[in-house]
Structures are given as structure tokens and as C-alpha cells.
Write a protein that holds these residues in place. Structure first.
Motif, PDB file in Angstrom:
ATOM      1  N   GLU A 165      11.369  23.447 -43.022  1.00 24.32           N
ATOM      2  CA  GLU A 165      10.920  22.116 -43.423  1.00 24.32           C
ATOM      3  C   GLU A 165       9.418  21.963 -43.237  1.00 24.32           C
ATOM      4  OE1 GLU A 165      13.541  19.494 -41.283  1.00 24.32           O
ATOM      5  OE2 GLU A 165      15.154  19.715 -42.775  1.00 24.32           O
TER       6      GLU A 165
ATOM      7  N   ASP B 231      22.795  23.808 -45.389  1.00 23.12           N
ATOM      8  CA  ASP B 231      23.593  24.303 -44.271  1.00 23.12           C
ATOM      9  C   ASP B 231      25.002  24.616 -44.752  1.00 23.12           C
ATOM     10  OD1 ASP B 231      24.840  24.893 -41.909  1.00 23.12           O
ATOM     11  OD2 ASP B 231      24.298  23.029 -40.878  1.00 23.12           O
TER      12      ASP B 231
ATOM     13  N   ARG C  57      15.670  25.688 -39.378  1.00 19.48           N
ATOM     14  CA  ARG C  57      15.505  24.519 -40.242  1.00 19.48           C
ATOM     15  C   ARG C  57      14.126  23.890 -40.058  1.00 19.48           C
ATOM     16  NH1 ARG C  57      18.833  20.874 -42.797  1.00 19.48           N
ATOM     17  NH2 ARG C  57      20.737  21.723 -41.865  1.00 19.48           N
ATOM     18  N   ALA C  58      13.698  23.727 -38.816  1.00 21.11           N
ATOM     19  CA  ALA C  58      12.393  23.120 -38.550  1.00 21.11           C
ATOM     20  C   ALA C  58      11.264  23.953 -39.154  1.00 21.11           C
ATOM     21  CB  ALA C  58      12.194  22.966 -37.043  1.00 21.11           C
TER      22      ALA C  58
ATOM     23  N   PRO D 151      16.559  32.185 -30.356  1.00 21.30           N
ATOM     24  CA  PRO D 151      16.430  31.361 -31.568  1.00 21.30           C
ATOM     25  C   PRO D 151      15.014  31.375 -32.130  1.00 21.30           C
ATOM     26  CG  PRO D 151      17.815  30.244 -29.983  1.00 21.30           C
ATOM     27  CD  PRO D 151      17.261  31.461 -29.281  1.00 21.30           C
TER      28      PRO D 151
ATOM     29  N   MET E 259      23.694  27.473 -32.966  1.00 17.91           N
ATOM     30  CA  MET E 259      23.288  26.070 -33.119  1.00 17.91           C
ATOM     31  C   MET E 259      21.786  25.898 -32.872  1.00 17.91           C
ATOM     32  SD  MET E 259      26.542  23.979 -31.527  1.00 17.91           S
ATOM     33  CE  MET E 259      26.680  24.969 -30.028  1.00 17.91           C
ATOM     34  N   ALA E 260      21.292  26.451 -31.768  1.00 18.11           N
ATOM     35  CA  ALA E 260      19.860  26.367 -31.476  1.00 18.11           C
ATOM     36  C   ALA E 260      19.050  27.171 -32.491  1.00 18.11           C
ATOM     37  CB  ALA E 260      19.581  26.874 -30.064  1.00 18.11           C
ATOM     38  N   THR E 261      19.601  28.296 -32.924  1.00 18.49           N
ATOM     39  CA  THR E 261      18.913  29.135 -33.909  1.00 18.49           C
ATOM     40  C   THR E 261      18.735  28.396 -35.228  1.00 18.49           C
ATOM     41  OG1 THR E 261      19.781  31.162 -32.916  1.00 18.49           O
ATOM     42  CG2 THR E 261      19.032  31.286 -35.211  1.00 18.49           C
ATOM     43  N   TYR E 262      19.793  27.770 -35.711  1.00 15.81           N
ATOM     44  CA  TYR E 262      19.715  27.086 -36.993  1.00 15.81           C
ATOM     45  C   TYR E 262      18.798  25.871 -36.918  1.00 15.81           C
ATOM     46  CZ  TYR E 262      23.658  30.080 -38.341  1.00 15.81           C
ATOM     47  OH  TYR E 262      24.461  31.157 -38.613  1.00 15.81           O
ATOM     48  N   ASP E 263      18.745  25.206 -35.777  1.00 12.90           N
ATOM     49  CA  ASP E 263      17.798  24.103 -35.608  1.00 12.90           C
ATOM     50  C   ASP E 263      16.364  24.608 -35.718  1.00 12.90           C
ATOM     51  OD1 ASP E 263      19.799  22.225 -35.264  1.00 12.90           O
ATOM     52  OD2 ASP E 263      19.666  22.205 -33.071  1.00 12.90           O
ATOM     53  N   ALA E 264      16.097  25.745 -35.080  1.00  9.26           N
ATOM     54  CA  ALA E 264      14.748  26.311 -35.113  1.00  9.26           C
ATOM     55  C   ALA E 264      14.381  26.795 -36.512  1.00  9.26           C
ATOM     56  CB  ALA E 264      14.641  27.467 -34.113  1.00  9.26           C
TER      57      ALA E 264
END
Length: 215
Positions: free
Chosen positions: A166, A174, A162-163, A101, A155-160
Motif C-alpha cells: 500500500e 487477500d 500489505r503495508a 514477517p 498473520m503478522a507477515t501478511y500485515d507487513a
């Protein structure tokens, strides 16, 4: 009239779900960028390339699948633009790349840094980039072997990702909040999903512009 450039992979290109590989099906006529531009009332420049990644040359499909060079070409071939959408990451999740990710988020950061650079902003007279998290791929159908483990990793990739976006004050939409991949091949969108996504992205962009104007 504002102009928007959509930079992405096969789901931006409008590839239909694949029963065979290679597929001989034509791309969707009403792919989501077309629906989005219609709702916005804006001019549209489409730059969707099936197989494109954020940062990986593909040993099967070719070195030009690495989107880093492609983004420079797109931004220097067209313009001026007023907005840019980037929807990539699906192909980066292929098992063959074994990317973490963090690897994918770092590659996505390169794209946003190019878009936000003084050079590119000046070239177009200023434009706003928007990052779209693509529908999470699933290991199904003729593409199953390529996407083993991709859904869980997404899931972990998209969290990373997104952060990272931002942190650069780039708005993120999303796609998973409104659509999901086809059960046929686990990667591409059905026609109805293109309609839904196009409307949702248009409304998101309009809301972000209203919010920016109010600040």
C-alpha cells in the motif's frame, strides 16, 4: 485483448493437495489463473513454479526457487503485458527459512520495485501489478513438518506485506477472504477453491481498473 501474467508458486501452478510426497497427481486443469482469465476475457501467461519463494534459495528444491531472478526472467520473456499478479509467500513461511514477517515483506518489496521500475514499465508499455496474499498455510499431512508455526506467523507477515504494498500504491487482494487451504496437506487448494479464487481475483482486478479510470 489485454494480457495478464500470473507469477507465483504451486497454488498458481495448480498443484493438487498432496497425500504423498512427491505426488504423482496432475495439476488442476481449472486452476485459478485459468478461471480468472476466462472471466476477464483476457489472454493469460502462467508463471507458477512449485516451491518458489519471494527470496530464498531452497536447499532441497534448488536455488532457482528464489523468485527474484525468476521475476526478471518472466517479465523479459513475455510481453507486452497489461497486468501482473504476484502470489507468493507460502514457501517463505517454511520453518527451515526462519524468516521474520519483516524479512518476507522486504523480499516482497523487491518484487514490486522490479515491476514498478521505469525499465520494466517501459518494456511493456505500462502495466499494473496486483499483489495477492496467499491462503495461510497450516501444519497438516505430509507437509506438516515444513510449516510448523507458519499459520500463526502468517498473520503478522501478511500485515507487513500489505503495508509495504500500500505504501507503493499497489492494490492487494487477500485470498484468505474467499478460500482456505486443503485439510489434506495444509498448503494447496482444492478444485472448488480454485474456481472461487479465480472469480474473486478477476472481479477485484476489474473493480480496481474501474476505480483507476474514475480517478
Amino acid at each position: 485483448m489485454p494480457t495478464i501474467l500470473t507469477f507465483g508458486d504451486s497454488n498458481t501452478h495448480g498443484t493438487q493437495p498432496m497425500l504423498t510426497r512427491p505426488s504423482d497427481l496432475p495439476r488442476h486443469m481449472r486452476r485459478w489463473p485459468v478461471v480468472m482469465a476466462e472471466r476477464l476475457g483476457w489472454d493469460l501467461i502462467e508463471e507458477g513454479l512449485p516451491g518458489r519463494t519471494f527470496a530464498f534459495p531452497d536447499p532441497e528444491m534448488g536455488p532457482h526457487m528464489d523468485g527474484r531472478l525468476g521475476l526478471f526472467i518472466a517479465l523479459e520473456s513475455h510481453g507486452p503485458i497489461d497486468a501482473l499478479t504476484i502470489m507468493l509467500g507460502t514457501n517463505d513461511l517454511k520453518a527451515q527459512f526462519d524468516a521474520t514477517p519483516e524479512d518476507i515483506a522486504e523480499a516482497a518489496a523487491f518484487h514490486l520495485d522490479v515491476a514498478l521500475s521505469d525499465e520494466m514499465q517501459a518494456r511493456h508499455g505500462g502495466f499494473e501489478p496486483f499483489l495477492i496474499l496467499p491462503p495461510a498455510p497450516r501444519a497438516l499431512g505430509v507437509l506438516a513438518e515444513h510449516y510448523t508455526g507458519a499459520e500463526a506467523k502468517s498473520m503478522a507477515t501478511y500485515d507487513a506485506v500489505r503495508a509495504m504494498a500500500e505504501a507503493r500504491d499497489v492494490a492487494v487482494f487477500d485470498a484468505n477472504s474467499v478460500v482456505s487451504v486443503s485439510e489434506v496437506d495444509g498448503v494447496h487448494l482444492e478444485a472448488a477453491s480454485h474456481e472461487i479464487l479465480g472469480v474473486a481475483v478477476a472481479d477485484f482486478i476489474l473493480s480496481e481498473r474501474v476505480e483507476d479510470a474514475a480517478e
